[in-house]
Design a protein around this motif. Structure first.
Motif, PDB file in Angstrom:
ATOM      1  N   LYS A  18       0.822  -1.219   0.000  1.00  0.00           N
ATOM      2  CA  LYS A  18       0.000   0.000   0.000  1.00  0.00           C
ATOM      3  C   LYS A  18       0.853   1.265   0.000  1.00  0.00           C
ATOM      4  O   LYS A  18       0.543   2.237  -0.656  1.00  0.00           O
ATOM      5  CB  LYS A  18      -0.938  -0.012   1.203  1.00  0.00           C
ATOM      6  CG  LYS A  18      -2.021  -1.071   1.101  1.00  0.00           C
ATOM      7  CD  LYS A  18      -2.941  -1.016   2.299  1.00  0.00           C
ATOM      8  CE  LYS A  18      -4.064  -1.981   2.315  1.00  0.00           C
ATOM      9  NZ  LYS A  18      -4.046  -3.155   1.557  1.00  0.00           N
ATOM     10  N   GLU A  19       1.922   1.250   0.752  1.00  0.00           N
ATOM     11  CA  GLU A  19       2.816   2.407   0.853  1.00  0.00           C
ATOM     12  C   GLU A  19       4.257   1.932   0.640  1.00  0.00           C
ATOM     13  O   GLU A  19       4.787   1.197   1.460  1.00  0.00           O
ATOM     14  CB  GLU A  19       2.710   3.072   2.227  1.00  0.00           C
ATOM     15  CG  GLU A  19       1.374   3.715   2.510  1.00  0.00           C
ATOM     16  CD  GLU A  19       1.125   4.956   1.679  1.00  0.00           C
ATOM     17  OE1 GLU A  19       2.091   5.673   1.349  1.00  0.00           O
ATOM     18  OE2 GLU A  19      -0.045   5.200   1.347  1.00  0.00           O
ATOM     19  N   TYR A  20       4.870   2.379  -0.460  1.00  0.00           N
ATOM     20  CA  TYR A  20       6.261   1.996  -0.718  1.00  0.00           C
ATOM     21  C   TYR A  20       7.229   2.735   0.200  1.00  0.00           C
ATOM     22  O   TYR A  20       8.313   2.256   0.480  1.00  0.00           O
ATOM     23  CB  TYR A  20       6.638   2.313  -2.168  1.00  0.00           C
ATOM     24  CG  TYR A  20       5.902   1.492  -3.189  1.00  0.00           C
ATOM     25  CD1 TYR A  20       6.025   0.106  -3.219  1.00  0.00           C
ATOM     26  CD2 TYR A  20       5.084   2.100  -4.135  1.00  0.00           C
ATOM     27  CE1 TYR A  20       5.366  -0.647  -4.163  1.00  0.00           C
ATOM     28  CE2 TYR A  20       4.417   1.355  -5.090  1.00  0.00           C
ATOM     29  CZ  TYR A  20       4.565  -0.020  -5.100  1.00  0.00           C
ATOM     30  OH  TYR A  20       3.909  -0.756  -6.041  1.00  0.00           O
ATOM     31  N   TYR A  33      12.855  12.697   7.319  1.00  0.00           N
ATOM     32  CA  TYR A  33      13.333  11.644   6.432  1.00  0.00           C
ATOM     33  C   TYR A  33      12.271  10.558   6.429  1.00  0.00           C
ATOM     34  O   TYR A  33      11.232  10.684   7.052  1.00  0.00           O
ATOM     35  CB  TYR A  33      14.694  11.098   6.866  1.00  0.00           C
ATOM     36  CG  TYR A  33      14.678  10.387   8.200  1.00  0.00           C
ATOM     37  CD1 TYR A  33      14.479   9.015   8.263  1.00  0.00           C
ATOM     38  CD2 TYR A  33      14.852  11.087   9.390  1.00  0.00           C
ATOM     39  CE1 TYR A  33      14.443   8.360   9.489  1.00  0.00           C
ATOM     40  CE2 TYR A  33      14.827  10.436  10.604  1.00  0.00           C
ATOM     41  CZ  TYR A  33      14.627   9.075  10.649  1.00  0.00           C
ATOM     42  OH  TYR A  33      14.597   8.431  11.841  1.00  0.00           O
ATOM     43  N   GLY A  34      12.550   9.504   5.763  1.00  0.00           N
ATOM     44  CA  GLY A  34      11.625   8.381   5.739  1.00  0.00           C
ATOM     45  C   GLY A  34      12.379   7.112   5.409  1.00  0.00           C
ATOM     46  O   GLY A  34      13.605   7.129   5.273  1.00  0.00           O
ATOM     47  N   GLU A  35      11.636   6.054   5.300  1.00  0.00           N
ATOM     48  CA  GLU A  35      12.274   4.807   4.920  1.00  0.00           C
ATOM     49  C   GLU A  35      11.336   4.008   4.027  1.00  0.00           C
ATOM     50  O   GLU A  35      10.118   4.156   4.094  1.00  0.00           O
ATOM     51  CB  GLU A  35      12.690   3.995   6.138  1.00  0.00           C
ATOM     52  CG  GLU A  35      11.555   3.457   6.965  1.00  0.00           C
ATOM     53  CD  GLU A  35      12.029   2.629   8.145  1.00  0.00           C
ATOM     54  OE1 GLU A  35      13.240   2.462   8.325  1.00  0.00           O
ATOM     55  OE2 GLU A  35      11.172   2.140   8.875  1.00  0.00           O
ATOM     56  N   TYR A  36      11.944   3.187   3.200  1.00  0.00           N
ATOM     57  CA  TYR A  36      11.158   2.349   2.312  1.00  0.00           C
ATOM     58  C   TYR A  36      10.543   1.196   3.085  1.00  0.00           C
ATOM     59  O   TYR A  36      11.083   0.749   4.099  1.00  0.00           O
ATOM     60  CB  TYR A  36      12.027   1.824   1.163  1.00  0.00           C
ATOM     61  CG  TYR A  36      12.245   2.870   0.106  1.00  0.00           C
ATOM     62  CD1 TYR A  36      11.269   3.120  -0.844  1.00  0.00           C
ATOM     63  CD2 TYR A  36      13.409   3.625   0.061  1.00  0.00           C
ATOM     64  CE1 TYR A  36      11.441   4.095  -1.807  1.00  0.00           C
ATOM     65  CE2 TYR A  36      13.595   4.599  -0.903  1.00  0.00           C
ATOM     66  CZ  TYR A  36      12.602   4.832  -1.834  1.00  0.00           C
ATOM     67  OH  TYR A  36      12.768   5.797  -2.775  1.00  0.00           O
ATOM     68  N   ALA A  37       9.420   0.708   2.586  1.00  0.00           N
ATOM     69  CA  ALA A  37       8.730  -0.431   3.190  1.00  0.00           C
ATOM     70  C   ALA A  37       9.624  -1.670   3.109  1.00  0.00           C
ATOM     71  O   ALA A  37      10.526  -1.758   2.268  1.00  0.00           O
ATOM     72  CB  ALA A  37       7.412  -0.687   2.458  1.00  0.00           C
TER      73      ALA A  37
END
Length: 127
Positions: A18-20, A33-37
């Protein structure tokens, strides 16, 4: 087991994701920042290991070919050979370091899945 099954096994998990990418915010609500699934991390890990595995050297003997020499054309994708597909799969991962969001765009617009489906087709035609 097909030669590219370590990569093509990611087709369904990536389709169902659903969310990459999961952005992370600080206390003030600013995106820091973020991170990949995990599904994306698993795919990129397997792709990098596959490309650098010495047993697969016969697929990627090309040293002077750059991805700019191979264009992603949705109409012609099913005529690409394995080496071209692998180079196009690796390109957004490689360039993500310099252009944040490139891998995310390739996932969201379906290019990664189309390339993986082409690899699956190549695998099936060789069996």
């Amino acid at each position: 087991m097909g030669r590219f099954e370590i990569l093509t096994k990611h087709i369904e998990p990536l389709k169902n994701e659903k969310e990459y990418y999961n952005p992370l915010n600080n206390k003030e609500g600013w995106l820091i920042y973020g991170e990949y699934a995990d599904t994306v991390k698993s795919f990129t890990h397997d792709l990098i290991n596959f490309i650098f595995d010495t047993k697969n050297g016969d697929i990627l003997p090309i040293k002077d070919v750059r991805t700019k020499d191979i264009k992603f054309d949705e109409k012609k994708i099913f005529s690409l050979d394995a080496a071209s597909v692998l180079l196009l799969l690796n390109s957004p991962i490689k360039w993500e370091r310099f252009c944040d969001g490139l891998l995310l765009r390739a996932l969201e617009n379906g290019r990664i899945l189309k390339l993986l489906e082409r690899l699956k087709e190549i695998d099936e035609s060789q069996n």
